[in-house]
Design a protein around this motif. Structure first.
Motif, PDB file in Angstrom:
ATOM      1  N   GLU A  52       0.820  -1.207   0.000  1.00 17.07           N
ATOM      2  CA  GLU A  52       0.000   0.000   0.000  1.00 17.07           C
ATOM      3  C   GLU A  52       0.851   1.252   0.000  1.00 17.07           C
ATOM      4  OE1 GLU A  52      -3.621   2.024   2.624  1.00 17.07           O
ATOM      5  OE2 GLU A  52      -2.798   0.048   3.153  1.00 17.07           O
ATOM      6  N   LEU A  53       1.945   1.224   0.747  1.00 13.34           N
ATOM      7  CA  LEU A  53       2.834   2.384   0.785  1.00 13.34           C
ATOM      8  C   LEU A  53       3.467   2.636  -0.574  1.00 13.34           C
ATOM      9  CD1 LEU A  53       4.275   4.620   2.294  1.00 13.34           C
ATOM     10  CD2 LEU A  53       5.969   2.942   3.073  1.00 13.34           C
ATOM     11  N   LEU A  54       3.867   1.586  -1.237  1.00  6.82           N
ATOM     12  CA  LEU A  54       4.438   1.750  -2.570  1.00  6.82           C
ATOM     13  C   LEU A  54       3.434   2.375  -3.520  1.00  6.82           C
ATOM     14  CD1 LEU A  54       6.509  -1.516  -3.109  1.00  6.82           C
ATOM     15  CD2 LEU A  54       7.364   0.772  -2.654  1.00  6.82           C
ATOM     16  N   ARG A  55       2.194   1.935  -3.445  1.00 13.20           N
ATOM     17  CA  ARG A  55       1.187   2.527  -4.309  1.00 13.20           C
ATOM     18  C   ARG A  55       0.961   4.002  -3.979  1.00 13.20           C
ATOM     19  NH1 ARG A  55      -1.240  -2.412  -3.120  1.00 13.20           N
ATOM     20  NH2 ARG A  55      -2.789  -1.460  -1.732  1.00 13.20           N
ATOM     21  N   PHE A  56       1.005   4.298  -2.654  1.00 13.88           N
ATOM     22  CA  PHE A  56       0.855   5.701  -2.256  1.00 13.88           C
ATOM     23  C   PHE A  56       2.009   6.541  -2.805  1.00 13.88           C
ATOM     24  CE2 PHE A  56       2.061   9.128   0.619  1.00 13.88           C
ATOM     25  CZ  PHE A  56       0.892   9.871   0.635  1.00 13.88           C
ATOM     26  N   ILE A  57       3.199   6.020  -2.730  1.00 17.01           N
ATOM     27  CA  ILE A  57       4.363   6.760  -3.250  1.00 17.01           C
ATOM     28  C   ILE A  57       4.201   7.014  -4.735  1.00 17.01           C
ATOM     29  CG2 ILE A  57       6.839   6.556  -3.722  1.00 17.01           C
ATOM     30  CD1 ILE A  57       7.096   5.096  -1.036  1.00 17.01           C
ATOM     31  N   TYR A  58       3.757   6.003  -5.456  1.00 14.91           N
ATOM     32  CA  TYR A  58       3.610   6.207  -6.896  1.00 14.91           C
ATOM     33  C   TYR A  58       2.489   7.193  -7.214  1.00 14.91           C
ATOM     34  CZ  TYR A  58       3.320   5.316 -11.856  1.00 14.91           C
ATOM     35  OH  TYR A  58       3.314   5.492 -13.213  1.00 14.91           O
ATOM     36  N   ARG A  59       1.373   7.045  -6.510  1.00 17.93           N
ATOM     37  CA  ARG A  59       0.259   7.959  -6.770  1.00 17.93           C
ATOM     38  C   ARG A  59       0.608   9.398  -6.418  1.00 17.93           C
ATOM     39  NH1 ARG A  59      -3.370   3.819  -4.821  1.00 17.93           N
ATOM     40  NH2 ARG A  59      -3.052   4.656  -2.723  1.00 17.93           N
ATOM     41  N   SER A  60       1.360   9.572  -5.322  1.00 21.11           N
ATOM     42  CA  SER A  60       1.625  10.921  -4.824  1.00 21.11           C
ATOM     43  C   SER A  60       2.733  11.617  -5.591  1.00 21.11           C
ATOM     44  CB  SER A  60       1.988  10.863  -3.333  1.00 21.11           C
ATOM     45  OG  SER A  60       0.934  10.289  -2.593  1.00 21.11           O
ATOM     46  N   TYR A  61       3.631  10.866  -6.149  1.00 16.76           N
ATOM     47  CA  TYR A  61       4.802  11.508  -6.752  1.00 16.76           C
ATOM     48  C   TYR A  61       4.948  11.155  -8.236  1.00 16.76           C
ATOM     49  CZ  TYR A  61       5.615  11.643  -1.741  1.00 16.76           C
ATOM     50  OH  TYR A  61       5.464  11.815  -0.405  1.00 16.76           O
ATOM     51  N   ASP A  62       5.096   9.889  -8.545  1.00 21.82           N
ATOM     52  CA  ASP A  62       5.359   9.501  -9.933  1.00 21.82           C
ATOM     53  C   ASP A  62       4.177   9.786 -10.843  1.00 21.82           C
ATOM     54  OD1 ASP A  62       7.967   7.344  -9.974  1.00 21.82           O
ATOM     55  OD2 ASP A  62       7.056   7.852  -8.053  1.00 21.82           O
ATOM     56  N   GLN A  63       2.994   9.649 -10.317  1.00 18.22           N
ATOM     57  CA  GLN A  63       1.815   9.777 -11.167  1.00 18.22           C
ATOM     58  C   GLN A  63       1.460  11.231 -11.456  1.00 18.22           C
ATOM     59  OE1 GLN A  63      -1.958   8.160  -9.687  1.00 18.22           O
ATOM     60  NE2 GLN A  63      -1.980   6.795 -11.467  1.00 18.22           N
ATOM     61  N   LYS A  64       2.003  12.133 -10.685  1.00 15.38           N
ATOM     62  CA  LYS A  64       1.685  13.535 -10.852  1.00 15.38           C
ATOM     63  C   LYS A  64       2.792  14.253 -11.595  1.00 15.38           C
ATOM     64  CE  LYS A  64      -1.097  13.760  -6.623  1.00 15.38           C
ATOM     65  NZ  LYS A  64      -1.272  14.434  -5.315  1.00 15.38           N
ATOM     66  N   GLU A  65       2.394  15.352 -12.197  1.00 22.04           N
ATOM     67  CA  GLU A  65       3.362  16.159 -12.909  1.00 22.04           C
ATOM     68  C   GLU A  65       4.105  17.074 -11.947  1.00 22.04           C
ATOM     69  OE1 GLU A  65       1.442  18.244 -15.994  1.00 22.04           O
ATOM     70  OE2 GLU A  65       0.830  16.439 -17.114  1.00 22.04           O
ATOM     71  N   HIS A  66       5.282  17.473 -12.369  1.00 21.16           N
ATOM     72  CA  HIS A  66       6.103  18.428 -11.622  1.00 21.16           C
ATOM     73  C   HIS A  66       6.453  17.918 -10.233  1.00 21.16           C
ATOM     74  CE1 HIS A  66       4.988  21.035 -14.874  1.00 21.16           C
ATOM     75  NE2 HIS A  66       3.702  20.995 -14.534  1.00 21.16           N
ATOM     76  N   THR A  67       6.556  16.630 -10.088  1.00 17.21           N
ATOM     77  CA  THR A  67       7.009  16.046  -8.832  1.00 17.21           C
ATOM     78  C   THR A  67       8.138  15.069  -9.139  1.00 17.21           C
ATOM     79  OG1 THR A  67       5.344  14.298  -8.984  1.00 17.21           O
ATOM     80  CG2 THR A  67       4.770  16.270  -7.714  1.00 17.21           C
ATOM     81  N   THR A  68       8.879  14.777  -8.098  1.00 19.50           N
ATOM     82  CA  THR A  68       9.985  13.838  -8.255  1.00 19.50           C
ATOM     83  C   THR A  68       9.429  12.428  -8.446  1.00 19.50           C
ATOM     84  OG1 THR A  68      11.287  15.237  -6.793  1.00 19.50           O
ATOM     85  CG2 THR A  68      12.135  13.029  -7.253  1.00 19.50           C
ATOM     86  N   LYS A  69      10.018  11.695  -9.384  1.00 20.52           N
ATOM     87  CA  LYS A  69       9.577  10.328  -9.657  1.00 20.52           C
ATOM     88  C   LYS A  69      10.238   9.401  -8.639  1.00 20.52           C
ATOM     89  CE  LYS A  69       7.480  12.111 -13.133  1.00 20.52           C
ATOM     90  NZ  LYS A  69       6.044  12.414 -13.013  1.00 20.52           N
ATOM     91  N   ILE A  70       9.664   9.430  -7.403  1.00 21.60           N
ATOM     92  CA  ILE A  70      10.293   8.739  -6.287  1.00 21.60           C
ATOM     93  C   ILE A  70      10.340   7.242  -6.526  1.00 21.60           C
ATOM     94  CG2 ILE A  70      10.111   8.282  -3.819  1.00 21.60           C
ATOM     95  CD1 ILE A  70      10.929  11.118  -4.518  1.00 21.60           C
ATOM     96  N   PHE A  71       9.218   6.678  -6.922  1.00 27.22           N
ATOM     97  CA  PHE A  71       9.170   5.228  -7.121  1.00 27.22           C
ATOM     98  C   PHE A  71      10.186   4.788  -8.172  1.00 27.22           C
ATOM     99  CE2 PHE A  71       7.314   1.441  -9.129  1.00 27.22           C
ATOM    100  CZ  PHE A  71       7.257   0.602  -8.030  1.00 27.22           C
ATOM    101  N   HIS A  72      10.237   5.513  -9.243  1.00 25.70           N
ATOM    102  CA  HIS A  72      11.198   5.167 -10.288  1.00 25.70           C
ATOM    103  C   HIS A  72      12.631   5.305  -9.789  1.00 25.70           C
ATOM    104  CE1 HIS A  72      12.876   4.766 -14.286  1.00 25.70           C
ATOM    105  NE2 HIS A  72      13.545   5.903 -14.103  1.00 25.70           N
ATOM    106  N   GLU A  73      12.889   6.359  -9.022  1.00 25.71           N
ATOM    107  CA  GLU A  73      14.245   6.548  -8.501  1.00 25.71           C
ATOM    108  C   GLU A  73      14.602   5.460  -7.499  1.00 25.71           C
ATOM    109  OE1 GLU A  73      14.715  10.419  -6.973  1.00 25.71           O
ATOM    110  OE2 GLU A  73      14.612  11.424  -8.927  1.00 25.71           O
ATOM    111  N   MET A  74      13.624   5.015  -6.725  1.00 24.77           N
ATOM    112  CA  MET A  74      13.890   3.910  -5.798  1.00 24.77           C
ATOM    113  C   MET A  74      14.280   2.651  -6.565  1.00 24.77           C
ATOM    114  SD  MET A  74      10.759   4.437  -3.072  1.00 24.77           S
ATOM    115  CE  MET A  74      11.093   2.856  -2.294  1.00 24.77           C
ATOM    116  N   ILE A  75      13.519   2.349  -7.593  1.00 25.43           N
ATOM    117  CA  ILE A  75      13.849   1.163  -8.389  1.00 25.43           C
ATOM    118  C   ILE A  75      15.207   1.331  -9.056  1.00 25.43           C
ATOM    119  CG2 ILE A  75      13.114  -0.257 -10.328  1.00 25.43           C
ATOM    120  CD1 ILE A  75      11.371  -0.528  -7.841  1.00 25.43           C
ATOM    121  N   THR A  76      15.466   2.531  -9.524  1.00 24.90           N
ATOM    122  CA  THR A  76      16.759   2.783 -10.162  1.00 24.90           C
ATOM    123  C   THR A  76      17.896   2.616  -9.174  1.00 24.90           C
ATOM    124  OG1 THR A  76      15.687   4.310 -11.692  1.00 24.90           O
ATOM    125  CG2 THR A  76      18.062   4.466 -11.488  1.00 24.90           C
ATOM    126  N   ALA A  77      17.699   3.113  -7.944  1.00 22.45           N
ATOM    127  CA  ALA A  77      18.737   2.979  -6.936  1.00 22.45           C
ATOM    128  C   ALA A  77      18.980   1.522  -6.587  1.00 22.45           C
ATOM    129  CB  ALA A  77      18.335   3.766  -5.689  1.00 22.45           C
TER     130      ALA A  77
END
Length: 1843
Positions: free
Chosen positions: A339-364
């Protein structure tokens, strides 16, 4: 008394005992309390609440119970305090003190913090019950209690410190839990959770406490606790406790959330911005972890900052290892929370002008796995053998689950002041766990959504979220997993990775992410095989290239697998099992491309398993597994239970079992999924069927011999699996509704079988598969459905006939060529043999069940027989085959005709046909029986086995007996005759008939015949009859078809078969000949005679389908008496003669067939036409004679009387003969050489242009062909016999058709035949200069003599006849069209009538034989004579003029008139030139025509009249202004005679033509053009200036074009020429310059050398014309037309003069102006003679001319303001006034002494007597000019009244 009271009594007694001496007050207080307790004992009946101690309840009402203990604590006595503190603790526990005394207790306890350790611990134990038992403690009391614990926590004793810290945590927890419990009580009745509630007292305490904790942790003093400082680490621990354990309070109380947002988060961010040690970093991470886990929804922005900060910390060299490990431990927890992962994606990656946190986590995570220490993971550590033995393991891995873990994670090591010892691979292991948790989180979220049958609408957003998260993470996960699979990791880690592989691949696949799924499948597939396989990159490039190289890959893999050491490992097996699991999971969504990748991997692994099991190439290892469904699972790869070999074998068997389950699962697949699976399997099979030589994989160590592999002996895994899968599902495939999968599988199997590069073993495997599938389908199919039966048997047709069209439209040419190549391949014989064996099996097992499939089986068998029939070229279908339609589809034509090396194929096919003929005839309907007969006929005609041919003839008779027996049975049955009659009557009126009855009598005759006819009259009718219900007529039709096929064998090339068939056929006909009825004759005609004609034609022509000219070699062969071609020609002659005689003799009998005979008559005459045009002179002559025999029937009938039944049909029959006669004529013309060239050119241009094809040769072109003149003459004579019968029905259309044919035949020239005799050649090339040829005479007599055509009775026939005869006049100018000329558009060719060239004559030695031809001279002259006669007879018909016939005549006569000297030479008898004869004819016809035309002026349109007049002028222009020059061989007398003839023509024009053209209805441009032509004829000379392009204004010749181009009606502003002096004198300079240029130019001579490079003498640029007398006559005619000397028809003459006058003025003006200019240019040099004569002639005519009054008024203009001008211009001297300016200019250039003496003229530089004579002549001319000028000026003066 209860325990509590007893305890207090005991402790009070002890306290009283200790204090009695030094502290009596304490003793007193203790005794007082004891008294109270005893009093309470006596009051046991006190009512209290349940669960409440009555003693404690009574004691709590006062503070008496506290006094002894408080007083004892205040004494600081070491003996009293240990007694008092436990008693206080017990009182607090039992709530025996009043709440108002709590503060006192706390202060008392606070005074004890500096006492002993045990007492400090007792104090801490006392505080906790105080808060838990008294819920209303708030504010300062609570702060005091907390302060007490904080102060104890500051002690140096570790025990007290830790206990105090724990107590603080417990108290803080209690404070926040009390707030939560209060909220729960408040929310007990609420239905909606409260998100922002006000702070209660407990909430206020919690708020103040949390605020102080934030302040103290930040280093600021507390406001609520009165505490100045607190260790930061401890403060962070307390914050983490509150934040982690009470998330609800922060959501419900905004004040608390704000504190966390405004105090805690900035504190953390500030702390991380500074350098932190391990303890502080560890606690900060825990706080952040708690915030991320519990408060991410209310601290969205802060969480984004924290996560971004963590991603930066994980970058290489950005933070120490322990710091990055802490971050990864936080990540590990986060990734495990779906659920937290989905929240991170919805709150950051899915929105414009925000940091793509989920993607950066996977990249890291991916970066740590791949880039942290790649060298360590890719290369296992070096271990010595001793160490390996001591460690007791087989393999050493760089990363192991046991070695990479820590007993306690760094986040939990709060007691460490320094970072712990961290394993080198720990962070990588954490990253792997993060990756695995992420994958599991995505799977846990997505799988439940995707496994439901139908997705609800409310789950749509969740599915979209899952797709987007997969899109964001797949690349990093794929990179990490792909790296780990090839890394040195232990089995546990590898199993973890494989599970992640399975999960993520299943997720992206079920989510519909096709490209991501394929990427994972490709990577997983790569992991399933040893890394040696991928030493070279075979995955790049296009899919087509990859497919093309797949066979090479497979062969190379087999080479690798055959070498030792390169086998599948247990990990490869584990990957394969994972791949199979994924395939099973994704079965509903996999497409063929993905299935192909999976099946390709399984195929390669099968090669390795087989090689690993045996060490060499053997059959597919799938045979190791039977039908038993094994449930054994692969154990841990680290297990060491058995030896390596046994363990590996167990792994292989397990894999094979799982693989088998995958293929067995196809039985439960849906049809759509099964189709995708089969598509992939078929594609893999196509890829693996190649048998070409292949090279080894790059990097392999094998030898070249080892690397080069041929897949010639090994069977295909894909084909084997395809065989199993189809057999497993054959029931559902053949029983499905649309049979789409069945069609696909069958077409793929057939297509693979037909692939040329297929290995022999694989092709045999494919054939076996097809056979097994069909046999299995036959066992389960429902034969009651004809469509199912056809679906079962149609693959055999496709397999054996190489036909994939299934009866559809024709395939493209390229596909047809490919099929033909396949059919000619050697291996195709094996395919056909396999198909025939399958047919035999089906017939033996299920033949009795077949019904609709018999036609298909017989078609296949018949095709085999046809393919063995020897033909010289492609054989066309006979009439029966064409009519068969569906019985003989296009597949027969594309059959395996190339199996010329397989005579044994017939021996395999014929037993099938024998089996049908012996066992299954009773099951065949008439249509199928007909196919069986056709098949027997084809086997009878095959040339491989003579015995089979003879047996086929015997089987035909067997079928004949069966048919006749069946007919007898039907005949015995009672049949309703009336219905039969009606049926037959309807059949007679069916569309199959060529000509339905047109009269009532014919209809009755048809109805009568319908009652008795038992057999259809043609093959097509018989075949159509076979579709009717079974009856006697059906059997008769079938028997007739059988006889037809027997008759086909009568033309066989082998004598044995031909003799056998002939004996059978003709014995039957001979036995029944005397009994032939009308119906039998019809059967004989349509079933025997005409098919025999067709076969004779096909056999003789060698399969040619059209009329073609034979090659010279063929002609030479035909000349040989014993050659096959000559024998066939003789057969044709005999056949034609015999059939025509048969028709002639039995015409009274056959004519009763009515419509049937009409069709037979028409068809036989069509054969006559076809054979006449076939290309053999002998056959053509015989055909024409046969036609003449039939046409002469009315004249040669026996007895001289025509039977009545023949008489009524005779006209209709002869009309057919006329059509055939006309068709022969058209064919003769169309088959000429020139037409063939045009046809070839049009065929080539049709592919590149849409223009119309070139027209057929017109009568203006000579044509050549093989027909002799004798044949053509007889052909023309046949028309008379036909015309005598059809004369009443002959109309205009036939007249046109006849005359077009005759016109073209006159142009026909016979090509010399090879080996022809001289007399034959002379007969074909008759000299026709003086005499007509027989053909020409026959044609001309037919059209002109004695009105044989009776054109008077046919409207329009006279016009056609006149036009046809007129066209004969142009025949001498006809030419044979050059081949190159035929390819240019007709519009761009030069017409024969425009530029006729001298024709070649037969006697010309320079002309080839092909160019020799008739001159048509005698024909043209004879046609002119007839034309005058015919025109005179019909000139009064208006249609001759309205239809353009008159124009055609004029144009035809104009051709020789324009050619003039280019006409062919005349003959010896008649020496009159052709052009002169044409001119005489023209003048006669035109004068007559124009006279007659005058009476039709009112009835004809103006454009028709104008066209006639313009056509007459075109022809006149040819004689007045000829384009040809007289040849040098002409004598002066001949030239003079020709000129005199031209003058006579001109005179005739003036006297006869002008009066007609001067009429008012004639348009003025017509008259103007005639005058202009005469003006052009008046030219006296030509000049080089004209050729050089300098026309100028002078020159008697060159100036006329300017006159013609000018307007004749433009008035002049200066009527008397004011200012024209400049026009007359300003050309001297330019003309002189022009002359200089022309004289100085260099012109090449005829020999090619320059013709003078210097100037030539002045005056040599003028050349007199040849016809000077004619030019003078033309000039005189112009003056005469303007004169008043012609008084007749004053109005007509005035109109003519009004047009001629301006032309005359401009002519004179230009002559005078040119003379003036040249006179100035020449100076003293004399002008050429012709120039002087021209000026003198012009001036003399000007002097003498009496203009017709008023003719120049319109031209010069009438000015009413100047009446004198109008008067002068209306007089007889108006022309002199118009020329007055130039006359004045002329005087200026004439020498003054010219009028007196001509001897004083200066001659300049000219010397010699010739110059003197010229000068003297010029002087005389100048004198004449001067005298004429004077006379003209005097005349002007007289008209002005001056003189």
């Amino acid at each position: 008394m209860n325990v509590f009271a007893s305890f207090l009594q005991n402790e009070l007694l002890a306290l009283s005992s200790e204090a009695k001496r030094k502290n009596p007050e304490i003793k007193e207080a203790a005794e007082r309390l004891l008294y109270i307790l005893r009093a309470l004992k006596e009051r046991e009946n006190v009512q209290v609440a349940e669960g409440v101690d009555p003693v404690a309840s009574e004691l709590a009402k006062t503070d008496e119970a506290l006094k002894p203990f408080i007083m004892a604590c205040e004494t600081k006595n070491a003996k009293l305090i240990p007694i008092a503190v436990p008693c206080l603790q017990r009182l607090i526990t039992h709530q025996a003190i009043p709440e108002g005394s709590i503060m006192l207790v706390l202060k008392t306890l606070s005074d004890l913090i500096n006492t002993s350790l045990e007492l400090q611990l007792k104090v801490l134990q006392t505080v906790i019950p105080l808060l838990s038992n008294y819920r209303n403690i708030h504010g300062d009391v609570l702060a005091e209690a907390l302060l007490l614990c904080f102060r104890l926590q500051e002690t140096k004793s570790p025990v007290v410190n830790n206990t105090a810290a724990a107590t603080v945590r417990q108290m803080i927890t209690f404070v926040f839990e009390k707030v939560a419990s209060e909220n729960d009580r408040l929310d007990a009745g609420a239905t909606v959770p409260i998100t922002d509630r006000p702070l209660s007292p407990s909430g206020q305490d919690a708020y103040l406490l949390f605020k102080d904790l934030c302040l103290l942790t930040s280093g600021e003093p507390a406001t609520f606790l009165s505490l100045q400082s607190l260790p930061k680490t401890f403060g962070l621990e307390l914050l983490e406790t509150v934040i982690a354990h009470h998330p609800r309070l922060f959501r419900e109380h905004t004040d608390l959330a704000n504190l966390m947002k405004e105090r805690v988060c900035p504190l953390i961010i500030k702390s991380f911005s500074e350098r932190v040690d391990f303890p502080l970093a560890c606690r900060l991470m825990r706080v952040v972890h708690a915030i991320l886990k519990q408060h991410h929804d209310i601290l969205v922005m802060e969480c984004e900052i924290f996560l971004s900060m963590f991603c930066r910390h994980l970058e290489p060299d950005h933070a120490p290892l322990w710091h990055r490990v802490l971050v990864m431990e936080v990540y590990k927890s986060l990734c495990a929370d779906s659920e937290l992962l989905r929240f991170i994606y919805r709150s950051y990656d899915q929105k414009e002008h925000t940091t793509k946190i989920f993607h950066e986590m996977i990249t890291a995570v991916r970066r740590i796995i791949v880039s942290e220490n790649p060298a360590l993971l890719l290369h296992p550590p070096h271990v010595t053998p001793a160490e390996a033995a001591e460690a007791d393991y087989e393999e050493q891995y760089s990363l192991t689950a046991l070695g990479a873990q820590m007993k306690l994670q760094c986040l939990d090591q709060l007691d460490k002041a320094e970072p712990p010892q961290i394993p080198e691979t720990y962070i990588i292991y954490l990253a792997i766990q993060c990756m695995n948790s992420t994958v599991e989180s995505e799977a846990q979220f997505a799988m439940p959504l995707l496994t439901e049958a139908s997705t609800p609408t409310e789950q749509r957003d969740d599915i979209i979220l899952a797709i987007e998260m997969a899109n964001a993470s797949w690349a990093g996960i794929l990179a990490a997993i792909s790296f780990l699979v090839t890394s040195s990791v232990d089995d546990d880690v590898f199993a973890m990775v494989i599970r992640a592989y399975q999960s993520i691949t299943s997720v992206v696949g079920l989510l519909g992410l096709t490209s991501h799924r394929d990427a994972f499948l490709a990577s997983l597939s790569k992991s399933c095989l040893p890394h040696h396989v991928f030493s070279s990159d075979t995955s790049g490039g296009s899919q087509e290239k990859r497919d093309a190289n797949q066979a090479a890959q497979l062969a190379a893999l087999q080479g690798i697998s055959s070498r030792s050491g390169v086998v599948l490992t247990d990990r490869n097996v584990l990957c394969l099992r994972a791949l199979i699991y994924v395939a099973q999971c994704l079965t509903p969504v996999l497409e063929d491309k993905a299935w192909y990748l999976i099946l390709e991997t399984l195929q390669i692994s099968d090669k390795f398993i087989s090689a690993g099991k045996t060490g060499r190439k053997e059959q597919s290892s799938m045979s190791l597994v039977g039908d038993k469904d094994s449930r054994s699972r692969m154990g841990s790869v680290a297990a060491q239970a058995t030896s390596a070999a046994a363990h590996m074998e167990n792994q292989f068997v397990t894999l094979l079992v799982v693989t088998k389950k995958l293929f067995d699962g196809t039985a439960t697949m849906q049809d759509r999924n099964l189709l995708e699976f089969l598509r992939a399997l078929c594609r893999l099979a196509r890829t693996s069927t190649s048998g070409t030589a292949l090279t080894p994989v790059s990097g392999s160590t094998g030898t070249a011999k080892e690397g080069t592999v041929k897949l010639t002996d090994e069977k295909s895994f894909a084909v084997s699996k395809l065989h199993d899968v189809v057999l497993m599902n054959v029931g559902r495939l053949i029983k499905s509704s649309d049979l789409a999968i069945w069609d696909f599988i069958i077409s793929e199997l057939v297509e693979m079988t037909h692939r040329p590069n297929c290995a022999p073993s694989v092709r045999a495997q494919l054939c076996h598969t097809i056979s097994d599938v069909l046999m299995a389908a036959v066992q389960v199919a429902d034969f009651s459905d004809p469509a199912i039966e056809l679906k079962l048997l149609d693959p055999l047709r496709k397999l054996m006939l190489n036909d994939t069209s299934s009866g559809a439209a024709e395939s493209p040419m390229g596909e047809a060529d490919d099929r033909e190549k396949i059919s000619k391949s050697v291996w195709f014989v094996d395919v056909q043999k396999a198909g025939l064996e399958t047919i035999n099996k089906i017939l033996q097992t299920s033949g009795q069940h077949l019904s609709a499939g018999w036609p298909l089986i017989l078609e296949v068998i018949r095709t085999i027989g046809i393919s063995r029939v020897r033909r010289p070229c492609v054989e066309s279908k006979t009439g029966a085959e064409e009519a068969a339609g569906s019985a003989a589809p296009s597949a027969v034509d594309v059959a395996a005709t190339g199996t010329t090396k397989a005579p044994g194929l017939v021996r395999v096919a014929f037993p099938c046909l024998q089996l049908i003929c012996t066992d299954f005839l009773s099951l065949l309907n008439p249509t199928v029986l007909h196919q069986c007969i056709e098949a027997l006929g084809s086997f009878g005609a095959q040339t491989d086995d003579l015995n089979i041919s003879l047996t086929a003839v015997g089987l035909l008779w067997s079928i004949s007996d069966f048919v006749l027996t069946k007919r007898g049975e039907l005949e015995e049955e009672k049949v309703d005759m009336a219905s039969s009659k009606v049926s037959l009557a309807q059949e007679s009126l069916s569309p199959n008939t060529l000509a339905p009855p047109s009269t009532e009598h014919e209809a009755k005759s048809q109805e009568y015949l319908s009652t008795t006819i038992s057999i259809k009259r043609s093959a097509s009718a018989c075949i159509a009859k076979l579709k009717d219900p079974l009856s006697k007529q059906t059997m008769d039709a079938l028997w007739m078809l059988l006889l037809s096929h027997l008759s086909q064998l009568c033309s066989d090339s082998r004598p044995e078969v031909r003799n056998s068939a002939n004996q059978t056929l003709f014995r039957t006909l001979g036995m029944n000949g005397g009994k032939l009825t009308l119906e039998a004759w019809e059967q004989c005609i349509w079933g025997v005679l005409f098919p025999l004609l067709e076969r004779v034609q096909m056999s003789s022509d060698g399969g040619r389908l059209g009329v073609q000219q034979p090659a010279p070699t063929e002609m030479m062969m035909s000349s040989a008496r014993n050659s096959p071609g000559k024998q066939w020609d003789e057969t044709k002659v005999i056949t034609l003669s015999g059939i025509s005689k048969c028709l002639f003799d039995f015409l009274p009998v056959l004519v009763d067939l009515d419509e049937g005979f009409d069709r037979a008559w028409a068809l036989f005459l069509d054969y006559i036409k076809s054979w006449c045009l076939s290309g053999s002179p002998e056959v053509s002559m015989a055909a024409v004679k046969s036609l003449r025999t039939l046409a002469q029937y009315p004249k040669t009938v026996a007895g001289g009387e025509i039977a009545a039944n023949v008489q009524k049909h005779l006209v209709r029959l002869m009309r057919v003969a006329w059509n055939v006669w006309a068709g022969i004529g058209a064919g003769i013309i169309a088959g000429a050489d020139e037409h063939l060239l045009v046809t070839d050119a049009s065929a080539e241009s049709a592919s590149t242009s849409t223009a119309q094809p070139p027209p057929l040769p017109q009568p203006s072109s000579i044509i050549h062909g093989f027909f002799t003149q004798d044949t053509l003459t007889i052909y023309v004579s046949v028309f008379s016999d036909i015309y005598a019968t059809i004369k009443p029905t002959f109309g205009l259309f036939e007249i046109r058709q006849l005359q077009d044919t005759l016109s073209n035949l006159l142009l026909y020239h016979t090509n010399p035949q090879p080996g022809a005799t001289a007399s034959r050649i002379r007969a074909d090339y008759i000299n026709d200069v003086d005499n007509l040829t027989p053909l020409q005479l026959a044609v001309l007599d037919l059209l002109t003599v004695n009105n044989r055509l009776e054109v008077d009775t046919i409207p329009g026939a006279a016009e056609v006849t006149i036009a046809t005869v007129a066209r004969f006049i142009k025949l001498p100018f006809a030419r044979r069209a050059a081949p190159a000329a035929e390819t240019v558009p007709p519009s761009s060719r030069t017409s024969v009538t425009e530029r006729p060239q001298p024709p070649s004559t037969p006697s010309s030695p320079a002309v080839p034989d092909k160019e020799r031809g008739f001159t048509y001279m005698a024909l043209a002259k004879k046609s002119m004579q007839h034309l005058v006669e015919i025109f005179g007879r019909y000139s009064g018909i208006k249609a001759i003029y309205s239809s353009g016939t008159f124009e055609v005549v004029v144009e035809a006569l104009g051709v020789p008139m324009r050619a003039k000297y280019q006409c062919p030479a005349p003959g010896v008898k008649d020496t009159t030139p052709l052009w002169r004869s044409a001119a005489n004819t023209f003048m006669t016809i035109v004068e007559l025509g124009l006279s007659t035309l005058h009476s039709f002026v009112a009835d004809l349109p103006q454009d028709v009249l104008t066209g006639i007049y313009m056509k007459v002028l075109d022809t006149l222009e040819g004689i007045l202004l000829p384009s040809s020059e007289p040849p040098s061989t002409l004598s002066a007398e001949e030239l003079s005679a020709d000129e005199a003839f031209d003058i006579s023509v001109l005179t005739t024009i003036e006297s006869d033509i002008f009066p007609h053209l001067g009429q008012r209805h004639v348009p003025e441009p017509v008259l103007v053009r005639l005058v202009e032509m005469i003006g052009s004829g008046s030219r006296r000379y030509t000049s080089r200036l004209e050729y050089a392009g300098y026309g100028g204004a002078g020159g008697g010749g060159g100036s006329y074009e300017n006159v013609a181009a000018g307007s004749l009606t433009t008035p002049s502003d200066e009527p008397f020429g004011a200012g024209s002096s400049a026009n007359g004198l300003n050309f001297s300079a330019s003309r002189l310059e022009t002359l200089t240029k022309v004289r100085g130019s260099t012109e090449p001579s005829s020999s090619g050398t320059p013709r003078g490079t210097g100037p030539y003498p002045l005056g040599s640029d003028v050349t007199p014309v040849t016809r000077e007398r004619f030019a003078v006559t033309c000039l005189e005619t112009i003056f005469g037309l303007c004169s008043v000397a012609k008084p007749d028809e004053s109005q007509t003459r005035f109109r003519i003069a009004e047009v001629v006058g301006p032309v005359m003025l401009k002519k004179c003006k230009n002559v005078i102006a040119a003379y003036i200019n040249d006179k100035q240019s020449y100076g003293q040099l004399p002008l050429p003679r012709v120039r002087n004569e021209e000026i003198v002639l012009v001036m003399q005519h000007l002097q003498k001319l009496e203009m017709r009054p008023g003719v120049l008024v319109r031209y010069l203009g009438e000015d009413k303001l100047h009446p004198l001008r109008s008067h002068i211009l209306a007089g007889t001297s108006a022309h002199l006034f118009a020329l007055y300016p130039v006359l004045c200019d002329l005087i200026a250039v004439v020498p003054r002494g010219a009028g007196a003496s001509s001897s004083n003229v200066g001659i300049g530089s000219i010397h010699g007597s010739t110059a003197a004579v010229v000068a003297a002549g010029e002087g005389a001319d100048e004198a004449a000019v001067v005298q004429a000028v004077r006379a003209c000026l005097k005349r002007v003066g007289r008209d002005l009244g001056i003189e």
